[in-house]
Design an enzyme around this catalytic site. Structure first.
Site, PDB file in Angstrom:
ATOM      1  CB  ILE A 140      -0.963   0.005   1.205  1.00  0.00           C
ATOM      2  CG1 ILE A 140      -1.906  -1.206   1.142  1.00  0.00           C
ATOM      3  CG2 ILE A 140      -1.773   1.310   1.245  1.00  0.00           C
ATOM      4  CD1 ILE A 140      -2.756  -1.283  -0.106  1.00  0.00           C
ATOM      5  CB  CYS A 292      -9.122  -3.553   0.801  1.00  0.00           C
ATOM      6  SG  CYS A 292      -8.848  -5.279   1.280  1.00  0.00           S
ATOM      7  CB  THR A 350     -13.313 -11.046   6.616  1.00  0.00           C
ATOM      8  OG1 THR A 350     -13.295  -9.627   6.432  1.00  0.00           O
ATOM      9  CG2 THR A 350     -14.710 -11.550   6.309  1.00  0.00           C
TER      10      THR A 350
END
Length: 482
Positions: A140, A292, A350
């Site tokens: 990133i 993201c 997640t």
């Protein structure tokens, strides 16, 4: 004879179109480099594009709005923009052209239309440029550096001044850092120039000095000795995740604000376009750009919640493998992530389902989530299985998302795809964090549930969300027209 005549006409038209495109490219470049006015076409960047790129983008634009938008229209529009006095701005020429074709003929000419539509630019506040430091230089960090230096222009907004790394900064280290910035296996070659200055311990990127600072901990750095003042520190390391740890950056001389490029604890988790205005940059010093995946799903979830009401649902992300996984089978703190990333589909957790509620509190407790890491290096897919309060159809859902992609506060976040051949490699390099696949939408037999497919470039699209948030925090957002 007639066929040859038609062919000659086609050749002449193509020559005129390419000549117009060349003029368009020059005008767009002059506006950017001379006046800090950035022109985009339905969110697609136009700087450093060639003739074929521009023509293909116009073809997409016409199909997107279902009206013919030619490069001849765009040239006329950008000439008008060039002829009027505007502050540093970001203008969507696709939206302007579409509106002129649809409703603008009440004006005497294109210039009169542009003056009317951009009249609010006169009240735009003067921008004070902000120094930026990248703390960490991984995937990133390097993408942020590329974008910041590509879009420096006249330096009116964010100015990348330094990059902080661990270990000694030798000539060999500088050469390796420069090489990783210039050449990328996923995002290809950097369009600018990268040189090293071993004496200064710096990279010279597009002719601009960016200091490479070695530090073991944030408190040790004095940024002011590099001429850096009141800087925004963008932390890409993932080593500091909560308010106390991130607050260590603010003990550095010359640091003023901190932005974490990961989910944070005890700090505002922001999805730009959704909840950034809930927090005042004059008051808040430490920010998180969330993940993201959260940036991919939250814009579309906001559309669904605001218009249809979400009763509940499940999120499954099909995610590209990341550096956190092993290249070959080996020990890992988490069971399945120890298996070879490029050879296996790997079920993992997640937190995106819960994280959405930080940006959209009305969805708290309504979503479950899981993730599958798959053998692709970049480009991911979120599948939203949602239950609604209202009845829906495929056409109704697609029309809603398309409307929000075309106008309103989420135009930078949502790209509405009309490509019926869309696959993961096609979305690489998209600046939108959320790419809605209109051809994949499914609605249940009860007409109150649907499955939505949202693609996202988990590196490039997310990096642009970070930059959008960085501009908001730094109060360097230009006048925009989308």
């Amino acid at each position: 004879m007639g066929m040859n005549s038609d062919y000659e006409k086609e050749l002449a038209f193509q020559a005129d179109r390419r000549k117009a495109t060349t003029e368009f490219i020059k005008l767009v470049s002059d506006l950017w480099y001379d006046r800090a006015i950035e022109v985009v076409l339905f969110k697609n960047q136009l700087i450093d594009k060639n003739v074929s790129d521009i023509l293909n983008l116009h073809e997409y634009a016409g199909r997107f709005v279902e009206k013919p938008i030619s490069v001849f229209d765009s040239v006329e529009m950008v000439r008008a923009i060039n002829d009027i006095n505007l502050p540093p701005s970001k203008l969507d020429i696709g939206k302007l052209t579409y509106e002129y074709i649809s409703e603008g003929h009440g004006h005497d000419n294109v210039k009169a239309f542009v003056i009317d539509r951009l009249k609010d630019a006169r009240s735009a506040k003067e921008i004070k440029p902000k120094d930026v430091v990248l703390y960490g230089f991984g995937r990133i960090g390097r993408l942020l550096a590329r974008e910041l230096l590509t879009k420096t222009g006249k330096g009116n907004q964010l100015r990348l001044r330094a990059i902080v790394v661990r270990g000694a900064v030798t000539q060999e280290v500088l050469e390796k850092r420069a090489s990783l910035l210039k050449i990328d296996s996923v995002h290809r070659d950097f369009s600018g120039t990268v040189e090293i200055n071993a004496d200064k311990k710096a990279l010279i990127i597009n002719g601009t000095t960016v200091h490479i600072i070695s530090a073991a901990q944030p408190e040790d750095i004095d940024y002011t000795q590099y001429g850096i003042q009141d800087a925004l520190i963008i932390d890409n390391t993932g080593a500091f995740r909560d308010e106390v740890a991130l607050g260590r950056h603010l003990k550095s001389k010359g640091a003023a604000k901190v932005l974490l490029t990961a989910p944070g604890k005890g700090v505002p988790n922001i999805v730009h376009g959704v909840n950034h205005t809930d927090f005042n940059p004059d008051i808040v010093n430490i920010w998180s750009a969330a993940s993201c995946t959260t940036n991919a799903i939250t814009p579309v979830l906001k559309v669904m919640e605001d218009t249809l009401g979400v009763e509940g649902g499940h999120l499954e992300t099909i995610h590209a493998y990341t550096n956190d996984q092993n290249l070959v089978d080996n020990m890992h703190s988490k069971y399945r992530r120890g298996r070879a990333a490029a050879l296996n589909m790997v079920i993992t957790e997640t937190g995106a389902g819960k994280a959405v509620a930080k940006a959209l509190p009305s969805l708290a407790g309504k979503l479950t989530s899981n993730a599958i890491r798959v053998p692709v290096p970049n480009g991911s897919l979120a599948i939203l299985n949602l239950n609604f309060k209202k009845e829906v159809t495929v056409d109704a859902i697609n029309a809603l998302v398309k409307k929000y992609a075309l106008e309103g506060g989420l135009v930078e976040q949502i790209k509405y795809s009309i490509n019926n051949e869309l696959v993961s490699s096609d979305i690489m390099g998209s600046s939108a964090p959320s790419i809605f696949d209109s051809h994949a939408t499914l609605v249940g037999n009860d007409n109150k549930s649907a499955v939505l497919y949202i693609w996202y470039d988990n590196e490039y699209g997310y990096s642009h969300q970070v930059i959008r948030l960085a501009k908001y925090i730094s109060k360097v957002r230009r006048f925009t027209y989308y």
